[in-house]
Design a protein around this motif. Structure first.
Motif, PDB file in Angstrom:
ATOM      1  N   ASN A 431      19.715 -35.501 -89.125  1.00 27.02           N
ATOM      2  CA  ASN A 431      19.982 -36.689 -90.270  1.00 27.02           C
ATOM      3  C   ASN A 431      20.161 -37.972 -89.504  1.00 27.02           C
ATOM      4  OD1 ASN A 431      21.535 -38.909 -91.887  1.00 27.02           O
ATOM      5  ND2 ASN A 431      20.615 -37.448 -93.631  1.00 27.02           N
ATOM      6  N   VAL A 432      19.221 -39.126 -89.445  1.00 26.07           N
ATOM      7  CA  VAL A 432      19.491 -40.042 -88.604  1.00 26.07           C
ATOM      8  C   VAL A 432      20.656 -40.881 -88.923  1.00 26.07           C
ATOM      9  CG1 VAL A 432      18.230 -42.450 -87.568  1.00 26.07           C
ATOM     10  CG2 VAL A 432      16.789 -40.279 -88.002  1.00 26.07           C
ATOM     11  N   GLY A 433      20.911 -41.020 -90.001  1.00 27.23           N
ATOM     12  CA  GLY A 433      22.239 -41.564 -90.549  1.00 27.23           C
ATOM     13  C   GLY A 433      23.331 -41.221 -89.918  1.00 27.23           C
ATOM     14  N   LYS A 434      23.492 -39.805 -90.061  1.00 24.30           N
ATOM     15  CA  LYS A 434      24.668 -39.110 -89.687  1.00 24.30           C
ATOM     16  C   LYS A 434      24.879 -39.204 -88.163  1.00 24.30           C
ATOM     17  CE  LYS A 434      25.220 -35.670 -93.317  1.00 24.30           C
ATOM     18  NZ  LYS A 434      25.289 -34.263 -93.651  1.00 24.30           N
ATOM     19  N   LEU A 435      23.668 -39.091 -87.341  1.00 21.22           N
ATOM     20  CA  LEU A 435      23.613 -39.384 -85.938  1.00 21.22           C
ATOM     21  C   LEU A 435      24.078 -40.735 -85.578  1.00 21.22           C
ATOM     22  CD1 LEU A 435      20.619 -37.176 -85.169  1.00 21.22           C
ATOM     23  CD2 LEU A 435      22.979 -36.343 -84.798  1.00 21.22           C
ATOM     24  N   LEU A 436      23.700 -41.752 -86.318  1.00 19.32           N
ATOM     25  CA  LEU A 436      24.097 -43.260 -85.895  1.00 19.32           C
ATOM     26  C   LEU A 436      25.593 -43.199 -86.314  1.00 19.32           C
ATOM     27  CD1 LEU A 436      20.822 -45.211 -87.413  1.00 19.32           C
ATOM     28  CD2 LEU A 436      21.548 -45.020 -84.734  1.00 19.32           C
ATOM     29  N   LYS A 437      26.286 -42.727 -87.254  1.00 25.34           N
ATOM     30  CA  LYS A 437      27.533 -42.726 -87.306  1.00 25.34           C
ATOM     31  C   LYS A 437      28.157 -41.948 -86.406  1.00 25.34           C
ATOM     32  CE  LYS A 437      30.899 -41.639 -90.857  1.00 25.34           C
ATOM     33  NZ  LYS A 437      31.228 -40.950 -92.104  1.00 25.34           N
ATOM     34  N   GLU A 438      27.686 -41.094 -85.693  1.00 24.54           N
ATOM     35  CA  GLU A 438      28.395 -40.362 -84.769  1.00 24.54           C
ATOM     36  C   GLU A 438      28.386 -41.124 -83.368  1.00 24.54           C
ATOM     37  OE1 GLU A 438      27.950 -36.147 -81.681  1.00 24.54           O
ATOM     38  OE2 GLU A 438      26.774 -36.383 -83.659  1.00 24.54           O
ATOM     39  N   ALA A 439      27.202 -41.917 -83.364  1.00 21.16           N
ATOM     40  CA  ALA A 439      26.957 -42.887 -82.167  1.00 21.16           C
ATOM     41  C   ALA A 439      28.156 -43.726 -82.144  1.00 21.16           C
ATOM     42  CB  ALA A 439      25.496 -43.361 -81.996  1.00 21.16           C
ATOM     43  N   ALA A 440      28.150 -44.228 -83.375  1.00 19.64           N
ATOM     44  CA  ALA A 440      29.377 -45.483 -83.468  1.00 19.64           C
ATOM     45  C   ALA A 440      30.867 -44.956 -83.263  1.00 19.64           C
ATOM     46  CB  ALA A 440      29.180 -46.080 -84.900  1.00 19.64           C
ATOM     47  N   GLN A 441      30.784 -43.658 -83.766  1.00 23.56           N
ATOM     48  CA  GLN A 441      32.229 -43.172 -83.483  1.00 23.56           C
ATOM     49  C   GLN A 441      32.677 -43.090 -82.213  1.00 23.56           C
ATOM     50  OE1 GLN A 441      31.862 -39.738 -85.894  1.00 23.56           O
ATOM     51  NE2 GLN A 441      32.838 -40.534 -87.808  1.00 23.56           N
ATOM     52  N   GLN A 442      31.750 -42.542 -81.140  1.00 28.09           N
ATOM     53  CA  GLN A 442      31.749 -42.325 -80.048  1.00 28.09           C
ATOM     54  C   GLN A 442      31.879 -43.735 -79.073  1.00 28.09           C
ATOM     55  OE1 GLN A 442      29.622 -39.387 -77.854  1.00 28.09           O
ATOM     56  NE2 GLN A 442      29.690 -37.998 -79.395  1.00 28.09           N
ATOM     57  N   GLY A 443      31.676 -44.833 -79.994  1.00 30.17           N
ATOM     58  CA  GLY A 443      31.568 -46.186 -79.080  1.00 30.17           C
ATOM     59  C   GLY A 443      30.496 -46.459 -78.349  1.00 30.17           C
ATOM     60  N   ALA A 444      29.401 -45.914 -78.646  1.00 35.95           N
ATOM     61  CA  ALA A 444      28.272 -46.128 -77.963  1.00 35.95           C
ATOM     62  C   ALA A 444      27.738 -47.668 -78.010  1.00 35.95           C
ATOM     63  CB  ALA A 444      26.888 -45.305 -78.320  1.00 35.95           C
ATOM     64  N   ARG A 445      27.415 -48.201 -76.779  1.00 35.54           N
ATOM     65  CA  ARG A 445      26.645 -49.397 -76.908  1.00 35.54           C
ATOM     66  C   ARG A 445      25.417 -49.808 -77.427  1.00 35.54           C
ATOM     67  NH1 ARG A 445      25.248 -54.451 -76.849  1.00 35.54           N
ATOM     68  NH2 ARG A 445      25.269 -55.919 -75.151  1.00 35.54           N
ATOM     69  N   PHE A 446      24.636 -48.904 -77.202  1.00 30.33           N
ATOM     70  CA  PHE A 446      23.189 -48.657 -77.845  1.00 30.33           C
ATOM     71  C   PHE A 446      22.882 -47.409 -78.267  1.00 30.33           C
ATOM     72  CE2 PHE A 446      22.730 -52.116 -74.567  1.00 30.33           C
ATOM     73  CZ  PHE A 446      22.318 -53.237 -75.257  1.00 30.33           C
ATOM     74  N   ALA A 447      22.083 -47.568 -79.517  1.00 31.73           N
ATOM     75  CA  ALA A 447      21.661 -46.134 -79.806  1.00 31.73           C
ATOM     76  C   ALA A 447      20.201 -46.096 -79.767  1.00 31.73           C
ATOM     77  CB  ALA A 447      22.098 -46.049 -81.520  1.00 31.73           C
ATOM     78  N   VAL A 448      19.778 -45.079 -79.087  1.00 38.34           N
ATOM     79  CA  VAL A 448      18.202 -45.108 -79.019  1.00 38.34           C
ATOM     80  C   VAL A 448      17.700 -43.926 -79.789  1.00 38.34           C
ATOM     81  CG1 VAL A 448      16.482 -44.062 -77.136  1.00 38.34           C
ATOM     82  CG2 VAL A 448      18.179 -45.635 -76.303  1.00 38.34           C
ATOM     83  N   ILE A 449      16.723 -44.280 -80.755  1.00 41.77           N
ATOM     84  CA  ILE A 449      15.917 -43.257 -81.619  1.00 41.77           C
ATOM     85  C   ILE A 449      14.539 -43.212 -80.950  1.00 41.77           C
ATOM     86  CG2 ILE A 449      15.496 -42.933 -84.004  1.00 41.77           C
ATOM     87  CD1 ILE A 449      17.392 -45.376 -84.640  1.00 41.77           C
ATOM     88  N   ILE A 450      14.362 -42.041 -80.519  1.00 39.07           N
ATOM     89  CA  ILE A 450      12.892 -41.614 -80.261  1.00 39.07           C
ATOM     90  C   ILE A 450      12.331 -41.328 -81.302  1.00 39.07           C
ATOM     91  CG2 ILE A 450      11.618 -39.897 -78.848  1.00 39.07           C
ATOM     92  CD1 ILE A 450      14.300 -39.575 -77.102  1.00 39.07           C
ATOM     93  N   GLU A 451      11.210 -42.117 -81.373  1.00 38.81           N
ATOM     94  CA  GLU A 451      10.319 -42.162 -82.399  1.00 38.81           C
ATOM     95  C   GLU A 451       9.053 -41.079 -82.258  1.00 38.81           C
ATOM     96  OE1 GLU A 451      11.032 -43.431 -85.137  1.00 38.81           O
ATOM     97  OE2 GLU A 451      12.163 -45.216 -84.294  1.00 38.81           O
TER      98      GLU A 451
END
Length: 484
Positions: A431-451
């Motif tokens: 789930n992209v939404g949940k993974l983006l939330k995980e990226a934010a929780q870890q403090g990542a500067r950028f989230a890369v979504i491979i299409e």
């Protein structure tokens, strides 16, 4: 079925008393403190050194004093018959975990003194060990920052000369080196957000205190015990301190009166004062403290410092200037002083030296009490634990197959591109939404979504904005590096 034996049962073993298990947030706190120490040290011209975490026990017997000898964690391998016999015969092992750094520092300097710069400015931060009762502000294993200046900024032939002109130059040079150490300590306190209203640096003189004890007609044989008692005063209940004073024949009120007279005279600009009584006359020479006060003023740190002749420092090797960083309700945050005779005891040339040590335990308590210790998540970012990039896929099979190779390539870097701090999820969800939330929780500067197998989208998690165009995976590293 046979019941499991006692040895088959799981064992829950606690860490040794007076030690700490450091989980990621606690380890980040330690890293943050040590990086502040290192940055301040380097900024003030100190160079990093270190020594073994255990030394020959005799190193501490030379001049540290009985207080340290009673706090040693002793060590021996048990494989050498000679070592075993030594322990049986003397009760002392051949080695000890280091309880402090100054004897190691003196040994190291003495070994290569001829080829070292003058003055020599060294710092280190590492683990130390003391076999004492754990309590607030005191553990058996702790981190400690040490800064020392060995030698003076005048020609070496003057260091131990006896003519009046050289002695005056030496006194002034010692005051400069003492002030440099204190200024480095102040800079660290400031970098941590502390102010003179939170802590103050009390400085005194062993020489003046010894003169005061002589005026009080206390035998020289008791001076070391009284200095140790003054050093322990904050750790003792008032009635216990009073009982020790009585036992040693030490009149604290008389000492405080003499201290007030000397400090008032020094503040009025007098380098010495003479007192007369019916029986005798005595002179208190506090020129070294006056010189230090002048140098402290030159370095702009007068607001942090105050003269205090009750500062004694318990270690036997101290001479002349002594100082402590004092915060209300806590043990000394840091302490140090001049040890002009120690290097000669280890076979080196007679070398004036001064230094201080600051432990992480009391410092951490003080910062927490003042609300100055960053939170766990903030700490993780301050010490570089927040990733640059978090990689995920849109859930398609071809895109998912590119996640791990992309992570590896970004971590590895290239010919002109440094490797990045990159993470991905170990969770089963796509789930992209949940993974983006995980990226934010870890403090990542950028989230890369491979299409797909060849391209990706990039989202700036700080602004919550997505880059307008898809990025070819072959260009991803360069584009990210340019945006950092």
């Amino acid at each position: 079925m046979t019941a499991p034996s006692r040895t088959d049962q799981p064992h829950k073993i606690q860490p040794p008393r007076g030690t700490r298990d450091l989980y990621p947030a606690e380890a980040a706190r330690r890293r943050w403190l040590t990086e502040r120490w290192r940055e301040v040290s380097v900024r003030h011209g100190f160079e990093e050194v270190d020594g073994p975490t255990f030394e020959a026990s005799d190193l501490y017997a030379v001049k540290s004093g009985d207080g340290i000898l009673g706090e040693l964690f002793q060590a021996f391998s048990g494989k050498s018959p000679d070592e075993v016999e030594q322990v049986k015969d003397t009760g002392r092992a051949p080695y000890a975990l280091r309880p402090e750094f100054t004897p190691t520092l003196a040994r190291m300097y003495a070994a290569k003194a001829a080829g070292l710069p003058k003055p020599c400015k060294w710092f280190m931060a590492g683990p130390f060990f003391r076999a004492e009762r754990p309590q607030r502000g005191r553990l058996r294993e702790f981190l400690q920052w040490n800064c020392d200046v060995l030698g003076l900024d005048i020609p070496t032939e003057k260091w131990n000369a006896e003519d009046a002109e050289s002695r005056a130059e030496v006194a002034e040079a010692k005051a400069r080196m003492d002030a440099e150490c204190i200024a480095c300590c102040v800079a660290d306190l400031e970098s941590l957000g502390l102010a003179p209203s939170d802590v103050s640096i009390h400085f005194g003189s062993r020489d003046v205190v010894t003169n005061m004890l002589n005026e009080m007609e206390i035998p020289e044989s008791r001076h070391t015990q009284i200095l140790n008692l003054l050093d322990r005063q904050s750790k003792l209940a008032p009635k216990d301190f009073a009982a020790e004073c009585d036992r040693l024949g030490f009149h604290m009120h008389r000492f405080q009166v003499l201290q007030g007279i000397c400090i008032d005279a020094m503040k009025q600009g007098f380098p010495w004062i003479g007192l007369n009584s019916d029986e005798h006359a005595v002179t208190f020479d506090f020129k070294s403290m006056a010189l230090l006060a002048t140098e402290i003023e030159k370095l702009g740190i007068t607001a942090w410092c105050k003269p205090d002749l009750s500062i004694a420092r318990g270690l036997a090797y101290y001479t002349g200037t002594v100082f402590e960083v004092i915060a209300d309700g806590e043990r000394a945050v840091a302490g140090g002083g001049r040890y002009d005779n120690l290097i000669e005891l280890f076979g080196g040339p007679k070398t004036p030296a001064v230094g201080f040590a600051m432990g992480d335990v009391v410092l951490s308590l003080l910062l927490q009490d003042k609300g100055l210790m960053p939170s766990g998540d903030e700490l993780m970012g301050l010490v570089g634990q927040h990733p640059d990039v978090f990689v995920l896929s849109n859930g398609d099979e071809a895109a998912e197959a590119r996640v791990r190779p992309t992570v590896a390539a970004l971590r590895r870097g290239g010919e002109s591109l440094a490797g990045l701090h990159v993470r991905h999820s170990y969770k089963a969800t796509k789930n992209v939404g949940k993974l983006l939330k995980e990226a934010a929780q870890q403090g990542a500067r950028f989230a890369v979504i491979i299409e797909d197998a060849e391209s990706c989208s990039v989202k700036d998690t700080r602004t919550n904005e997505q880059w307008p165009d898809k990025v070819p995976l072959t260009d991803l590293h360069a584009r990210l590096a340019g945006a950092m």
